[in-house]
Design a protein around this motif. Structure first.
Motif, PDB file in Angstrom:
ATOM      1  N   PHE A 189       0.943  -1.222  -0.017  1.00 22.31           N
ATOM      2  CA  PHE A 189       0.036  -0.065  -0.006  1.00 22.31           C
ATOM      3  C   PHE A 189       0.954   1.328  -0.096  1.00 22.31           C
ATOM      4  CE2 PHE A 189      -2.714   3.118   2.021  1.00 22.31           C
ATOM      5  CZ  PHE A 189      -3.932   3.067   1.194  1.00 22.31           C
ATOM      6  N   VAL A 190       1.725   1.422   0.969  1.00 26.69           N
ATOM      7  CA  VAL A 190       2.695   2.482   1.064  1.00 26.69           C
ATOM      8  C   VAL A 190       3.538   2.658  -0.405  1.00 26.69           C
ATOM      9  CG1 VAL A 190       4.538   3.262   2.142  1.00 26.69           C
ATOM     10  CG2 VAL A 190       2.866   2.506   3.652  1.00 26.69           C
ATOM     11  N   THR A 191       4.120   1.777  -0.846  1.00 26.98           N
ATOM     12  CA  THR A 191       4.969   1.760  -1.898  1.00 26.98           C
ATOM     13  C   THR A 191       4.268   2.171  -3.272  1.00 26.98           C
ATOM     14  OG1 THR A 191       5.044  -0.545  -2.257  1.00 26.98           O
ATOM     15  CG2 THR A 191       6.786   0.627  -0.988  1.00 26.98           C
ATOM     16  N   ALA A 192       2.864   1.923  -3.172  1.00 28.18           N
ATOM     17  CA  ALA A 192       2.015   2.245  -4.322  1.00 28.18           C
ATOM     18  C   ALA A 192       1.387   3.685  -4.517  1.00 28.18           C
ATOM     19  CB  ALA A 192       0.847   1.308  -4.721  1.00 28.18           C
ATOM     20  N   ARG A 193       1.554   4.308  -3.350  1.00 22.21           N
ATOM     21  CA  ARG A 193       1.206   5.754  -3.288  1.00 22.21           C
ATOM     22  C   ARG A 193       1.788   6.623  -4.207  1.00 22.21           C
ATOM     23  NH1 ARG A 193      -2.008   2.843  -2.066  1.00 22.21           N
ATOM     24  NH2 ARG A 193      -2.839   3.969  -3.871  1.00 22.21           N
ATOM     25  N   ASP A 194       1.073   7.601  -4.661  1.00 18.96           N
ATOM     26  CA  ASP A 194       1.592   8.813  -5.303  1.00 18.96           C
ATOM     27  C   ASP A 194       1.414  10.067  -4.302  1.00 18.96           C
ATOM     28  OD1 ASP A 194      -1.062   9.452  -5.478  1.00 18.96           O
ATOM     29  OD2 ASP A 194      -0.979   9.508  -7.701  1.00 18.96           O
ATOM     30  N   SER A 195       0.855   9.943  -3.231  1.00 16.20           N
ATOM     31  CA  SER A 195       0.764  11.188  -2.428  1.00 16.20           C
ATOM     32  C   SER A 195       0.420  10.629  -1.083  1.00 16.20           C
ATOM     33  CB  SER A 195      -0.318  12.082  -2.930  1.00 16.20           C
ATOM     34  OG  SER A 195      -1.521  11.812  -2.678  1.00 16.20           O
ATOM     35  N   PHE A 196       0.583  11.537   0.086  1.00  6.06           N
ATOM     36  CA  PHE A 196       0.224  11.384   1.417  1.00  6.06           C
ATOM     37  C   PHE A 196       0.352  12.822   2.139  1.00  6.06           C
ATOM     38  CE2 PHE A 196       4.788  10.725   1.670  1.00  6.06           C
ATOM     39  CZ  PHE A 196       5.068  11.330   3.037  1.00  6.06           C
ATOM     40  N   TYR A 197      -0.301  12.797   3.357  1.00  5.02           N
ATOM     41  CA  TYR A 197      -0.301  14.188   3.967  1.00  5.02           C
ATOM     42  C   TYR A 197       0.536  13.617   5.465  1.00  5.02           C
ATOM     43  CZ  TYR A 197      -3.858  15.603   1.112  1.00  5.02           C
ATOM     44  OH  TYR A 197      -4.794  16.134   0.093  1.00  5.02           O
ATOM     45  N   MET A 198       1.410  14.460   5.774  1.00  7.49           N
ATOM     46  CA  MET A 198       2.063  14.293   7.066  1.00  7.49           C
ATOM     47  C   MET A 198       1.967  15.584   7.767  1.00  7.49           C
ATOM     48  SD  MET A 198       6.405  13.529   7.656  1.00  7.49           S
ATOM     49  CE  MET A 198       6.916  15.022   7.498  1.00  7.49           C
ATOM     50  N   GLY A 228       3.965  14.292  -2.452  1.00  7.54           N
ATOM     51  CA  GLY A 228       3.458  13.650  -3.757  1.00  7.54           C
ATOM     52  C   GLY A 228       4.825  13.325  -4.473  1.00  7.54           C
ATOM     53  N   GLY A 229       4.698  12.299  -5.407  1.00  3.98           N
ATOM     54  CA  GLY A 229       5.717  11.848  -6.214  1.00  3.98           C
ATOM     55  C   GLY A 229       5.377  10.769  -6.964  1.00  3.98           C
ATOM     56  N   PRO A 230       6.049  10.097  -7.939  1.00  6.05           N
ATOM     57  CA  PRO A 230       5.550   9.017  -8.685  1.00  6.05           C
ATOM     58  C   PRO A 230       5.431   7.759  -7.622  1.00  6.05           C
ATOM     59  CG  PRO A 230       7.868   9.439  -9.058  1.00  6.05           C
ATOM     60  CD  PRO A 230       7.251  10.439  -8.289  1.00  6.05           C
ATOM     61  N   LYS A 258      -5.178  11.050 -13.702  1.00  5.29           N
ATOM     62  CA  LYS A 258      -5.253  11.087 -15.071  1.00  5.29           C
ATOM     63  C   LYS A 258      -4.653   9.571 -15.692  1.00  5.29           C
ATOM     64  CE  LYS A 258      -3.787  14.172 -18.630  1.00  5.29           C
ATOM     65  NZ  LYS A 258      -2.672  14.683 -19.197  1.00  5.29           N
ATOM     66  N   SER A 259      -3.601   9.145 -15.287  1.00  8.40           N
ATOM     67  CA  SER A 259      -2.962   8.016 -15.950  1.00  8.40           C
ATOM     68  C   SER A 259      -3.788   6.787 -15.828  1.00  8.40           C
ATOM     69  CB  SER A 259      -1.622   7.583 -15.485  1.00  8.40           C
ATOM     70  OG  SER A 259      -1.448   7.719 -14.155  1.00  8.40           O
ATOM     71  N   GLU A 299      -6.758   7.132 -18.175  1.00  8.98           N
ATOM     72  CA  GLU A 299      -6.200   6.883 -19.648  1.00  8.98           C
ATOM     73  C   GLU A 299      -5.996   5.437 -19.896  1.00  8.98           C
ATOM     74  OE1 GLU A 299      -2.808   9.597 -19.825  1.00  8.98           O
ATOM     75  OE2 GLU A 299      -4.281  11.092 -20.495  1.00  8.98           O
ATOM     76  N   ALA A 300      -5.635   4.872 -18.854  1.00  3.75           N
ATOM     77  CA  ALA A 300      -5.319   3.325 -18.928  1.00  3.75           C
ATOM     78  C   ALA A 300      -6.809   2.569 -19.086  1.00  3.75           C
ATOM     79  CB  ALA A 300      -4.834   2.592 -17.870  1.00  3.75           C
ATOM     80  N   VAL A 301      -8.149   2.921 -18.616  1.00  3.38           N
ATOM     81  CA  VAL A 301      -9.155   2.448 -18.588  1.00  3.38           C
ATOM     82  C   VAL A 301      -9.794   2.785 -20.071  1.00  3.38           C
ATOM     83  CG1 VAL A 301     -11.522   2.547 -17.764  1.00  3.38           C
ATOM     84  CG2 VAL A 301      -9.558   2.182 -16.103  1.00  3.38           C
ATOM     85  N   VAL A 302      -9.616   3.987 -20.418  1.00  2.21           N
ATOM     86  CA  VAL A 302     -10.321   4.794 -21.625  1.00  2.21           C
ATOM     87  C   VAL A 302      -9.730   4.148 -22.928  1.00  2.21           C
ATOM     88  CG1 VAL A 302     -10.480   6.999 -22.745  1.00  2.21           C
ATOM     89  CG2 VAL A 302     -11.084   6.774 -20.338  1.00  2.21           C
ATOM     90  N   ALA A 303      -8.183   3.982 -22.883  1.00  6.85           N
ATOM     91  CA  ALA A 303      -7.606   3.553 -24.043  1.00  6.85           C
ATOM     92  C   ALA A 303      -8.199   2.579 -24.914  1.00  6.85           C
ATOM     93  CB  ALA A 303      -5.829   3.371 -23.952  1.00  6.85           C
ATOM     94  N   PRO A 304      -8.515   1.589 -24.271  1.00 17.43           N
ATOM     95  CA  PRO A 304      -9.372   0.320 -25.227  1.00 17.43           C
ATOM     96  C   PRO A 304     -10.522   0.812 -25.902  1.00 17.43           C
ATOM     97  CG  PRO A 304      -9.251  -0.339 -23.023  1.00 17.43           C
ATOM     98  CD  PRO A 304      -8.333   0.998 -22.833  1.00 17.43           C
TER      99      PRO A 304
END
Ligand SMILES: Cc1cc2nc3c(=O)[nH]c(=O)nc-3n(C[C@H](O)[C@H](O)[C@H](O)COP(=O)(O)O)c2cc1C
Length: 196
Positions: free
Chosen positions: A44-53, A68-70, A173-174, A177-182
């Protein structure tokens, strides 16, 4: 299983509030060993692209900042340690300064599509860039843009999963986009057929 969170959070004032509101209060245990992050928390932690501290100032004020970050920008260094890079910002250094007086932090990390949130309590310390080259190497401090000034290491003391209530599902957004692409591809295909 995580035990420590409520043992730490249920202070006498919290128990008094429960007693006042509901006529009875929970029975906290004694804060014990630190809660160790398991595979679910690590994923869970390593999949996040943001959090609050949140940190606490020396005058007692709570202070919360968004980070935030990738995905992967928060790293799990061990069962009780997470870390992330502190980038050069507006030069206020409020979080870093607060940690010098009180190293306690509270984090909330949210997975909006899955409507899951994880709260973490810990002790944090700032390690200036250059002090620990091995640590720096894990954070790609020399990447272009967003200069890393220090790494914030958090010794995890406790964590708690929250219920999904009131989390509005949101997608990045990404992810959209992954869902909408097909669908786009299929529309293009059908438009081609109808023209042909
Ligand atoms: C141009 C610029 C880019 C930033 N990029 C990020 C970023 O990608 N991720 C992040 O968590 N913070 C980013 N920040 C903010 C800082 O890294 C950091 O969160 C902030 O300085 C913390 O300061 P504080 O503790 O005083 O609130 C950026 C700030 C600026 C000015």
């Amino acid at each position: 299983m995580a035990q420590n969170f409520l043992d730490l959070a249920l202070t006498p004032a919290v128990l008094a509030a429960q007693e006042h509101a509901y006529g009875r209060a929970a029975v906290p245990g004694q804060p014990g060993d630190r809660d160790a992050l398991g595979p679910e928390e690590v994923a869970f932690v390593t999949a996040r692209d943001s959090f609050y501290m949140a940190t606490v100032s020396e005058t007692g004020w709570p202070y919360v900042q968004h980070r935030g970050g990738p995905p992967g920008f928060v790293k799990v260094l061990g069962p009780n340690e997470i870390a992330f890079a502190d980038l050069r910002g507006n030069r206020q250094l409020i979080s870093t300064g607060n940690l010098a007086g009180n190293d306690r932090v509270a984090l909330i990390l949210v997975d909006y599509p899955r409507r899951a949130r994880l709260k973490i309590l810990g002790h944090a310390r700032a390690v200036d860039r250059g002090v620990d080259p091995e640590l720096d190497a894990r954070f790609d401090v020399d990447r272009p843009g967003g200069r890393v000034e220090r790494i914030l290491r958090i010794d995890v003391v406790a964590f708690d999963w929250n219920c999904p209530q009131n989390i509005t599902p949101r997608w990045t957004k990404s992810e959209v986009e992954a869902v909408v692409a097909p669908l786009r591809a299929r529309i293009a295909e059908l438009e081609g057929l109808s023209r042909g």
